[in-house]
Motif scaffolding. Structure first.
Motif, PDB file in Angstrom:
ATOM      1  N   PRO A  92       0.798  -1.231   0.000  1.00 35.02           N
ATOM      2  CA  PRO A  92       0.000   0.000   0.000  1.00 35.02           C
ATOM      3  C   PRO A  92       0.825   1.272   0.000  1.00 35.02           C
ATOM      4  CG  PRO A  92      -0.021  -1.005   2.183  1.00 35.02           C
ATOM      5  CD  PRO A  92       0.651  -1.983   1.256  1.00 35.02           C
ATOM      6  N   GLY A  93       2.133   1.173   0.147  1.00 38.88           N
ATOM      7  CA  GLY A  93       2.974   2.359   0.166  1.00 38.88           C
ATOM      8  C   GLY A  93       2.955   3.035   1.519  1.00 38.88           C
ATOM      9  N   LYS A  94       2.846   4.360   1.510  1.00 44.60           N
ATOM     10  CA  LYS A  94       2.924   5.121   2.760  1.00 44.60           C
ATOM     11  C   LYS A  94       1.605   5.145   3.528  1.00 44.60           C
ATOM     12  CE  LYS A  94       6.539   8.177   0.979  1.00 44.60           C
ATOM     13  NZ  LYS A  94       6.922   9.587   0.687  1.00 44.60           N
ATOM     14  N   VAL A  95       0.514   4.689   2.889  1.00 43.86           N
ATOM     15  CA  VAL A  95      -0.805   4.745   3.522  1.00 43.86           C
ATOM     16  C   VAL A  95      -1.126   3.385   4.140  1.00 43.86           C
ATOM     17  CG1 VAL A  95      -3.255   5.173   3.177  1.00 43.86           C
ATOM     18  CG2 VAL A  95      -1.564   6.456   1.862  1.00 43.86           C
ATOM     19  N   ALA A  96      -1.464   3.363   5.420  1.00 41.54           N
ATOM     20  CA  ALA A  96      -1.826   2.109   6.100  1.00 41.54           C
ATOM     21  C   ALA A  96      -3.290   1.798   5.819  1.00 41.54           C
ATOM     22  CB  ALA A  96      -1.570   2.230   7.601  1.00 41.54           C
ATOM     23  N   ARG A  97      -3.544   1.215   4.667  1.00 43.57           N
ATOM     24  CA  ARG A  97      -4.911   0.916   4.253  1.00 43.57           C
ATOM     25  C   ARG A  97      -4.910  -0.353   3.419  1.00 43.57           C
ATOM     26  NH1 ARG A  97      -8.017   5.870   1.719  1.00 43.57           N
ATOM     27  NH2 ARG A  97      -7.644   6.565   3.863  1.00 43.57           N
ATOM     28  N   MET A  98      -5.959  -1.163   3.567  1.00 41.81           N
ATOM     29  CA  MET A  98      -6.041  -2.412   2.819  1.00 41.81           C
ATOM     30  C   MET A  98      -6.238  -2.160   1.322  1.00 41.81           C
ATOM     31  SD  MET A  98      -8.127  -5.174   5.103  1.00 41.81           S
ATOM     32  CE  MET A  98      -7.331  -5.961   6.493  1.00 41.81           C
ATOM     33  N   ILE A  99      -5.774  -3.135   0.541  1.00 43.01           N
ATOM     34  CA  ILE A  99      -5.932  -3.103  -0.909  1.00 43.01           C
ATOM     35  C   ILE A  99      -6.896  -4.205  -1.316  1.00 43.01           C
ATOM     36  CG2 ILE A  99      -4.728  -3.136  -3.114  1.00 43.01           C
ATOM     37  CD1 ILE A  99      -2.103  -2.798  -1.505  1.00 43.01           C
TER      38      ILE A  99
ATOM     39  N   TYR B 176      -3.349   4.188  -3.796  1.00 45.51           N
ATOM     40  CA  TYR B 176      -2.494   4.001  -4.969  1.00 45.51           C
ATOM     41  C   TYR B 176      -1.270   3.191  -4.513  1.00 45.51           C
ATOM     42  CZ  TYR B 176      -5.264   7.189  -7.775  1.00 45.51           C
ATOM     43  OH  TYR B 176      -6.285   7.760  -8.498  1.00 45.51           O
ATOM     44  N   PRO B 177      -1.325   1.876  -4.691  1.00 46.55           N
ATOM     45  CA  PRO B 177      -0.272   1.015  -4.138  1.00 46.55           C
ATOM     46  C   PRO B 177       1.016   1.072  -4.969  1.00 46.55           C
ATOM     47  CG  PRO B 177      -1.848  -0.303  -5.339  1.00 46.55           C
ATOM     48  CD  PRO B 177      -2.361   1.106  -5.386  1.00 46.55           C
ATOM     49  N   GLN B 178       2.010   0.355  -4.489  1.00 45.76           N
ATOM     50  CA  GLN B 178       3.280   0.226  -5.189  1.00 45.76           C
ATOM     51  C   GLN B 178       3.601  -1.244  -5.422  1.00 45.76           C
ATOM     52  OE1 GLN B 178       6.353   2.239  -2.951  1.00 45.76           O
ATOM     53  NE2 GLN B 178       5.843   4.221  -3.853  1.00 45.76           N
ATOM     54  N   VAL B 179       4.300  -1.501  -6.520  1.00 43.82           N
ATOM     55  CA  VAL B 179       4.854  -2.827  -6.782  1.00 43.82           C
ATOM     56  C   VAL B 179       6.350  -2.718  -6.519  1.00 43.82           C
ATOM     57  CG1 VAL B 179       5.222  -4.643  -8.486  1.00 43.82           C
ATOM     58  CG2 VAL B 179       3.073  -3.344  -8.475  1.00 43.82           C
ATOM     59  N   ILE B 180       6.848  -3.524  -5.578  1.00 37.90           N
ATOM     60  CA  ILE B 180       8.233  -3.400  -5.124  1.00 37.90           C
ATOM     61  C   ILE B 180       8.973  -4.698  -5.424  1.00 37.90           C
ATOM     62  CG2 ILE B 180       9.720  -2.873  -3.161  1.00 37.90           C
ATOM     63  CD1 ILE B 180       7.312  -1.543  -1.832  1.00 37.90           C
ATOM     64  N   CYS B 181      10.073  -4.591  -6.146  1.00 33.52           N
ATOM     65  CA  CYS B 181      10.877  -5.758  -6.502  1.00 33.52           C
ATOM     66  C   CYS B 181      12.151  -5.788  -5.669  1.00 33.52           C
ATOM     67  CB  CYS B 181      11.223  -5.711  -7.991  1.00 33.52           C
ATOM     68  SG  CYS B 181       9.781  -5.840  -9.070  1.00 33.52           S
ATOM     69  N   ASP B 182      12.334  -6.850  -4.917  1.00 31.04           N
ATOM     70  CA  ASP B 182      13.502  -7.047  -4.051  1.00 31.04           C
ATOM     71  C   ASP B 182      13.673  -5.929  -3.031  1.00 31.04           C
ATOM     72  OD1 ASP B 182      14.206  -9.455  -5.163  1.00 31.04           O
ATOM     73  OD2 ASP B 182      15.709  -8.635  -6.521  1.00 31.04           O
ATOM     74  N   GLY B 183      12.595  -5.211  -2.721  1.00 28.24           N
ATOM     75  CA  GLY B 183      12.688  -4.122  -1.762  1.00 28.24           C
ATOM     76  C   GLY B 183      13.484  -2.941  -2.266  1.00 28.24           C
ATOM     77  N   GLN B 184      13.838  -2.932  -3.568  1.00 26.97           N
ATOM     78  CA  GLN B 184      14.752  -1.918  -4.102  1.00 26.97           C
ATOM     79  C   GLN B 184      14.172  -1.128  -5.272  1.00 26.97           C
ATOM     80  OE1 GLN B 184      18.183  -4.370  -4.981  1.00 26.97           O
ATOM     81  NE2 GLN B 184      18.995  -4.195  -2.906  1.00 26.97           N
ATOM     82  N   VAL B 185      13.353  -1.753  -6.077  1.00 32.12           N
ATOM     83  CA  VAL B 185      12.765  -1.089  -7.245  1.00 32.12           C
ATOM     84  C   VAL B 185      11.284  -0.867  -6.984  1.00 32.12           C
ATOM     85  CG1 VAL B 185      12.345  -1.208  -9.723  1.00 32.12           C
ATOM     86  CG2 VAL B 185      14.430  -2.214  -8.763  1.00 32.12           C
ATOM     87  N   HIS B 186      10.825   0.390  -7.047  1.00 30.75           N
ATOM     88  CA  HIS B 186       9.449   0.746  -6.734  1.00 30.75           C
ATOM     89  C   HIS B 186       8.736   1.198  -8.013  1.00 30.75           C
ATOM     90  CE1 HIS B 186      10.029   1.043  -2.198  1.00 30.75           C
ATOM     91  NE2 HIS B 186      11.243   0.850  -2.668  1.00 30.75           N
ATOM     92  N   ILE B 187       7.618   0.558  -8.313  1.00 33.92           N
ATOM     93  CA  ILE B 187       6.817   0.929  -9.484  1.00 33.92           C
ATOM     94  C   ILE B 187       5.454   1.408  -8.986  1.00 33.92           C
ATOM     95  CG2 ILE B 187       5.848   0.170 -11.677  1.00 33.92           C
ATOM     96  CD1 ILE B 187       7.896  -2.148 -11.630  1.00 33.92           C
ATOM     97  N   PRO B 188       5.099   2.675  -9.169  1.00 28.22           N
ATOM     98  CA  PRO B 188       3.785   3.169  -8.733  1.00 28.22           C
ATOM     99  C   PRO B 188       2.663   2.512  -9.538  1.00 28.22           C
ATOM    100  CG  PRO B 188       5.301   4.984  -9.208  1.00 28.22           C
ATOM    101  CD  PRO B 188       5.917   3.748  -9.769  1.00 28.22           C
ATOM    102  N   ALA B 189       1.598   2.130  -8.850  1.00 32.22           N
ATOM    103  CA  ALA B 189       0.439   1.523  -9.505  1.00 32.22           C
ATOM    104  C   ALA B 189      -0.818   2.297  -9.128  1.00 32.22           C
ATOM    105  CB  ALA B 189       0.306   0.052  -9.111  1.00 32.22           C
ATOM    106  N   SER B 190      -1.895   2.044  -9.861  1.00 29.53           N
ATOM    107  CA  SER B 190      -3.161   2.742  -9.655  1.00 29.53           C
ATOM    108  C   SER B 190      -4.307   1.738  -9.621  1.00 29.53           C
ATOM    109  CB  SER B 190      -3.411   3.750 -10.788  1.00 29.53           C
ATOM    110  OG  SER B 190      -2.416   4.732 -10.831  1.00 29.53           O
ATOM    111  N   PRO B 191      -5.472   2.125  -9.095  1.00 24.65           N
ATOM    112  CA  PRO B 191      -6.649   1.260  -9.193  1.00 24.65           C
ATOM    113  C   PRO B 191      -6.893   0.854 -10.640  1.00 24.65           C
ATOM    114  CG  PRO B 191      -7.082   3.091  -7.706  1.00 24.65           C
ATOM    115  CD  PRO B 191      -5.753   3.360  -8.329  1.00 24.65           C
ATOM    116  N   SER B 192      -7.293  -0.388 -10.835  1.00 16.59           N
ATOM    117  CA  SER B 192      -7.572  -1.007 -12.144  1.00 16.59           C
ATOM    118  C   SER B 192      -6.318  -1.455 -12.895  1.00 16.59           C
ATOM    119  CB  SER B 192      -8.401  -0.086 -13.047  1.00 16.59           C
ATOM    120  OG  SER B 192      -9.644   0.219 -12.438  1.00 16.59           O
TER     121      SER B 192
END
Length: 294
Positions: A152-159, A239-255
């Motif tokens: 979920p990134g910086k927001v403590a909320r369920m996805i 607006y969650p994030q996809v994180i690879c190996d804890g090092q690469v962050h890809i921003p994602a959006s609903p849908s």
């Protein structure tokens, strides 16, 4: 056994211990008649080194072996950069756990010397490829040796999301996220989330929900050649994030959708002959010794 005449060196920056180990490794390799090539960022902290310098990509093309000085994080970054070139990688531990970088700095002459003499164990580890798509078009992608995490990134909320395996619907989920891990990553974040430890030789992927809003959701182990798709619900306000190996962050959006599958190229990981996976687990994870042992 492969002969290693051109050896590249990559290291974790910002550490005096890494520089100390680099100097010791450089001296030993040169005494063995090896052509030593430094990664450019590492070369900048060793003025007057007198060695060839190149980028990660060039190192993959010209080296017979790459030595990583640092922790598991350094090895993860090197794996993502070098797996495509199929160059073997060896780790000298200057980090904390050291599941992947298993040579102690005080053993450089002995253990690296054995590797140069052809006395080593070679393992093949697979990586994952993650592709984030928006309206069917890729907007970001990365590889991962350990894991791909929907977070979920910086927001403590369920996805809210749905999971599909080989095109078949598995479940819908409300959770803090999802961890998709290789056997290599099963002793990392996946383990913290309640996932199983998988031996590195297994051809399998584990899917671990993070704090799911249900009592019946459990980690799921699937075949390593499986394609996994996560469909993020359009009802999300996060607006969650996809994180690879804890090092690469890809921003994602609903849908958006995330597709995760095995990368065709594998990492060639070298261990010294005394490497024992279960001994590493005992030491790093605090497992008990034999009865009667201190």
């Amino acid at each position: 056994m492969e002969q290693f005449k051109h050896v590249g060196v990559i290291g974790r920056l910002g550490s005096a211990e890494v520089v100390e180990t680099l100097k010791r490794l450089k001296k030993f390799l040169l005494s063995e008649g090896v052509h030593v090539i430094l990664d450019k960022p590492l070369a900048d902290v060793l003025p007057g080194h007198g060695l060839q310098v190149c980028s990660h990509n060039m190192m993959g093309e010209v080296c017979d072996l790459v030595v990583v000085i640092g922790g598991d994080g350094s090895m993860l970054a090197a794996a993502r950069a070098l797996a495509r070139y199929r160059v073997p990688v060896l780790g000298i531990n200057r980090g904390r756990l050291g599941f992947l970088t298993d040579i102690h700095p005080d053993e450089i002459e002995q253990r690296v010397g054995e590797v140069l003499a052809g006395k080593y164990i070679m393992e093949s580890r697979f990586l994952l490829q993650a592709v984030v798509k928006r309206q069917g078009q890729p907007i970001g992608q990365s590889d991962a040796l350990n894991d791909v995490v929907l977070h979920p990134g910086k927001v403590a909320r369920m996805i809210e999301f749905e999971v599909y395996i080989e095109g078949q619907f598995v479940y819908s989920q409300r959770a803090d996220g999802l961890i998709i891990s290789t056997p290599t990553g099963s002793t990392g974040y996946s383990l913290s989330g309640g996932g199983p430890i998988m031996h590195p030789k297994l051809d399998a992927i584990v899917v671990v929900p993070m704090f799911p809003h249900t009592l019946t959701s459990r980690p799921l182990v699937v075949d390593g050649n499986t394609e996994i798709k996560i469909a993020i619900s359009g009802h999300n306000t996060t607006y969650p994030q996809v994180i690879c190996d804890g090092q690469v962050h890809i921003p994602a959006s609903p849908s958006d959708t995330i597709t995760v599958a095995k990368k065709p190229q594998r990492l060639k990981l070298i261990h010294p002959l005394n490497h024992n996976y279960y001994e590493v687990c005992r030491r790093k994870l605090g497992w008990g010794n034999r009865l009667g042992e201190g």
